[in-house]
Write an enzyme that holds these catalytic residues in place. Structure first.
Site, PDB file in Angstrom:
ATOM      1  N   HIS A  13      -9.460  -0.401  -9.584  1.00 43.13           N
ATOM      2  CA  HIS A  13      -8.341  -0.754  -7.979  1.00 43.13           C
ATOM      3  C   HIS A  13      -9.115  -1.765  -7.937  1.00 43.13           C
ATOM      4  O   HIS A  13      -9.877  -2.000  -6.450  1.00 43.13           O
ATOM      5  CB  HIS A  13      -8.579   0.614  -7.385  1.00 43.13           C
ATOM      6  CG  HIS A  13      -7.733   1.284  -6.241  1.00 43.13           C
ATOM      7  ND1 HIS A  13      -7.114   2.076  -5.989  1.00 43.13           N
ATOM      8  CD2 HIS A  13      -7.185   0.063  -5.017  1.00 43.13           C
ATOM      9  CE1 HIS A  13      -5.835   2.094  -4.765  1.00 43.13           C
ATOM     10  NE2 HIS A  13      -6.390   0.998  -4.282  1.00 43.13           N
ATOM     11  N   HIS A  15      -6.745  -4.813  -4.741  1.00 44.37           N
ATOM     12  CA  HIS A  15      -5.573  -5.644  -4.314  1.00 44.37           C
ATOM     13  C   HIS A  15      -6.231  -6.678  -4.371  1.00 44.37           C
ATOM     14  O   HIS A  15      -6.878  -7.410  -4.117  1.00 44.37           O
ATOM     15  CB  HIS A  15      -5.574  -5.710  -2.837  1.00 44.37           C
ATOM     16  CG  HIS A  15      -5.089  -3.859  -2.654  1.00 44.37           C
ATOM     17  ND1 HIS A  15      -3.806  -3.505  -2.922  1.00 44.37           N
ATOM     18  CD2 HIS A  15      -5.706  -3.313  -2.923  1.00 44.37           C
ATOM     19  CE1 HIS A  15      -3.888  -1.845  -2.992  1.00 44.37           C
ATOM     20  NE2 HIS A  15      -4.776  -1.560  -2.768  1.00 44.37           N
ATOM     21  N   LYS A  99       1.927   3.240 -10.365  1.00 47.80           N
ATOM     22  CA  LYS A  99       0.965   3.326  -9.370  1.00 47.80           C
ATOM     23  C   LYS A  99       2.434   4.011  -8.128  1.00 47.80           C
ATOM     24  O   LYS A  99       3.095   3.255  -7.940  1.00 47.80           O
ATOM     25  CB  LYS A  99       0.938   1.926  -8.241  1.00 47.80           C
ATOM     26  CG  LYS A  99       0.191   3.015  -6.878  1.00 47.80           C
ATOM     27  CD  LYS A  99      -1.094   2.982  -7.009  1.00 47.80           C
ATOM     28  CE  LYS A  99      -1.407   3.594  -5.433  1.00 47.80           C
ATOM     29  NZ  LYS A  99      -2.675   2.899  -5.363  1.00 47.80           N
ATOM     30  N   HIS A 174      -9.087   5.991  -4.979  1.00 45.57           N
ATOM     31  CA  HIS A 174     -10.150   6.165  -4.041  1.00 45.57           C
ATOM     32  C   HIS A 174     -10.366   7.578  -3.727  1.00 45.57           C
ATOM     33  O   HIS A 174      -9.727   7.701  -2.083  1.00 45.57           O
ATOM     34  CB  HIS A 174      -9.380   4.859  -2.951  1.00 45.57           C
ATOM     35  CG  HIS A 174      -8.111   5.032  -2.408  1.00 45.57           C
ATOM     36  ND1 HIS A 174      -7.043   5.671  -2.259  1.00 45.57           N
ATOM     37  CD2 HIS A 174      -7.451   3.891  -2.721  1.00 45.57           C
ATOM     38  CE1 HIS A 174      -6.393   5.657  -2.052  1.00 45.57           C
ATOM     39  NE2 HIS A 174      -6.236   4.414  -1.928  1.00 45.57           N
ATOM     40  N   ASP A 247     -11.040  -0.693  -4.540  1.00 44.52           N
ATOM     41  CA  ASP A 247     -10.079  -1.308  -3.161  1.00 44.52           C
ATOM     42  C   ASP A 247     -10.193  -1.946  -2.750  1.00 44.52           C
ATOM     43  O   ASP A 247      -9.905  -1.995  -1.320  1.00 44.52           O
ATOM     44  CB  ASP A 247      -9.818   0.303  -2.159  1.00 44.52           C
ATOM     45  CG  ASP A 247      -8.846   0.171  -1.038  1.00 44.52           C
ATOM     46  OD1 ASP A 247      -8.267  -0.377  -1.660  1.00 44.52           O
ATOM     47  OD2 ASP A 247      -8.694   1.464  -0.846  1.00 44.52           O
TER      48      ASP A 247
END
Ligand code: NCD
Ligand code: ZN
Length: 346
Positions: A13, A15, A99, A174, A247
């Protein structure tokens, strides 16, 4: 133990953003990690196979030449998602997962799902083809307290959904609560959960006592100590249900350290050092490889990485930069609140 060799880790996970921010943050991941599930919450979001193909090309173009790295692409589920486009994106190998953001739950989630009923046909199609659904598990209902939003989501949305479509493969992204840990444990092989680095380290006192720490603000928000301990127990247990999703979510300092700061903590650069520290504290260094390098690939039906990395404990603390530079402005690096001694060697 002062040296540990493990299979190269993956981040389930992450970004990576886009443009100049992508170029600034990607090397922190690709230096250490072989693969990462890349979140689709760009502005505008990555909704179609075409969007994902274009984003993947931009990521590939930003990987430093000396790094081998494979981005695993995801699609952002909307109430207008075309099931055929999504299924083709998966079966062709372009995209790994979908997602689900409840609309308004977090950064760039306005195009997310308002009413789960409207995406049931798409979810049924995903179950048919074995495509995993990655869930941001928080309700957005105004009346529900921010610290309760994960537990309420599990009871009111996730559990009913899984009873309705039991063959749907689901990753609880998460997780931050004991309820999340217990629910993940209670599920069959179609259910797993990711845990971030920072939720193993921070509780809400770190965020709020002695002055507010905007650099510790993320969603789902960090919880009380009992929840943090439940997450540590789960992550270090070796159970195949739990694996790393950092995350890591970069924001510029201007957007983060201000009166209405964005949610997201940038941990990509020191995650493995932090995790080695946490697992060593728990006397569970022998379980680190399962968490970072084995359980994730097993859930996704992929082989673990062939390469290995070493984690070496040094006598002197490792110096990580306080921030990394981007064209848009500096990004604060996660400060675990203690010195780090475990260094990654490849
Ligand atoms: C993420 C971001 O900044 O995109 N923020 C965060 O606090 N984790 C969004 C998300 O994953 O919720
Ligand atoms: Zn995220």
């Amino acid at each position: 133990m002062s040296r540990l060799t493990i299979r190269q880790p993956d981040d389930w996970h992450l970004h990576l953003r886009d443009g100049s921010m992508l170029r600034s943050v990607l090397p922190s991941t690709s230096e250490t990690f072989a693969r990462a599930i890349v979140m689709p919450n760009l502005v505008p979001p990555v909704v179609t196979a075409k969007d994902a193909a274009a984003y993947k090309d931009r990521i590939l173009a930003a990987i430093p030449e000396e790094h081998g790295f494979t981005p695993l692409m995801t699609l952002y589920l909307t109430e207008d998602t075309d099931a055929d486009d999504l299924a083709h994106a998966y079966t062709s190998g372009l995209v790994t997962a979908v997602k689900l953001y409840p609309a308004g739950a977090t950064t760039n989630s306005n195009s997310g799902v308002r009413n789960i009923e409207n995406v049931i046909p798409v979810l049924e199609r995903m179950a048919e083809i074995g495509m995993p659904l990655l869930v941001h598990g928080e309700v957005t209902t105004h009346e529900v307290d921010i610290f309760d939003r994960e537990a309420v989501f599990i009871d009111t949305i996730l559990d009913p959904l899984r009873r309705r479509i039991p063959s749907l493969r689901v990753v609880m992204e998460h997780i931050t609560t004991k309820q999340g840990v217990d629910y993940a444990k209670s599920g069959d092989d179609n259910l797993a959960a990711t845990i971030t680095t920072h939720h193993l380290i921070l509780n809400r006192n770190h965020l709020l006592v002695g002055g507010i720490r905007p650099d510790y603000y993320c969603l789902p928000i960090v919880k009380s100590e009992d929840h943090r301990l439940a997450l540590r127990e789960a992550a270090t247990s070796g159970s195949p249900k739990f694996f790393l999703g950092t995350d890591s979510a970069p924001h510029t300092e201007a957007n983060k350290i201000c009166a209405c700061g964005c949610a997201g903590i940038f941990t990509a650069i020191n995650t493995m050092s932090c995790l080695a520290h946490v697992f060593a504290e728990e006397g569970a260094l022998d379980k680190l490889e399962a968490f970072t390098s084995l359980n994730g690939p097993a859930f996704y039906g992929m082989a673990p990485n062939e390469n290995t990395i070493d984690l070496v404990k040094s006598d002197d603390p490792i110096k990580f930069p306080r921030q990394i530079w981007s064209e848009d402005g500096p990004v604060t690096v996660f400060d675990p609140g203690f010195e780090l001694f475990w260094k990654v060697e490849k």
